[in-house]
Design a protein around this motif. Sequence first.
Motif: not given
Length: 253
Positions: A1-9, A60-67, A235-242
């Motif tokens: 699981m990822t949270v998209a973008g740079k995650m502002p507070m 697991a991380t923040s990401s701007a790659v894929t949603f 495919h975002e944060q799938n098993c192989s990416t993790s």
Amino acid sequence: MTVAGKMPMTSKPAELNYDGHKIEFAVTEGSEGERGIDINKLRDATGLVTIDNGFMNTAATSSAVTFLDGEKGILRYRGYPIEELAEKSTFIEVSYLLLYGELPTAARLKWFEGQIAKHSETKEGIKTIIKAFPKDAHPMGVASAAIVALSGFYPEYAEGDLTEAQKDEVFPQLMAQLKNIAAFQHRASQGKDLIEAQPKKFDYVTDFLFQMTGKDVDPEVSKALNILLILHADHEQNCSTSSVRLVGSSKAN
């Protein structure tokens, strides 16, 4: 699981009351409105850790790659809807987008395609490894072995973090080699001779199909495969990416 973008507070923190103490944790918000509690200081502040079997509640991380939201049928690469990319872009353009964060200009696309063509020859040792497998070996097993073996032929990329200049070599090199390895495995599984890449004659996807079949490629088939490759490019944060991120974070080769 990822949270998209740079995650502002967000302005309102989350609070944890434990053992007579109140600890505040920042709440971050992704580009799609999803929110997450930043618990990086949890252990230092409380001595506690979290238990989350299967990481179903953990980004697991923040990401701007894929949603990706499968339930709603949403897939975006770098903010671009997949429908737009599938209609207007090639697999090579989308690969560049994923790697570099933006769609290539005409000049950068020409450079990227030229770099892939430059690295279109596969070492004989890699071919030997592929042909050594039984014909009924699983394609992913063959591909994994061949890809791991590449590090032995290019040791200059196996030590430490890659520089930006090295990334400009490695990214297109992997694009070229992955295509060849997949096509070679297919041919070897049928007991047929391997067909070398012909980047001066064909585009990337058409070349791949020709390498697999040795026959003239129907443009409609090439177009269909181009779209399929775009859809499966990330495919975002799938098993192989993790798994790759976990192993890679330790600087293991």
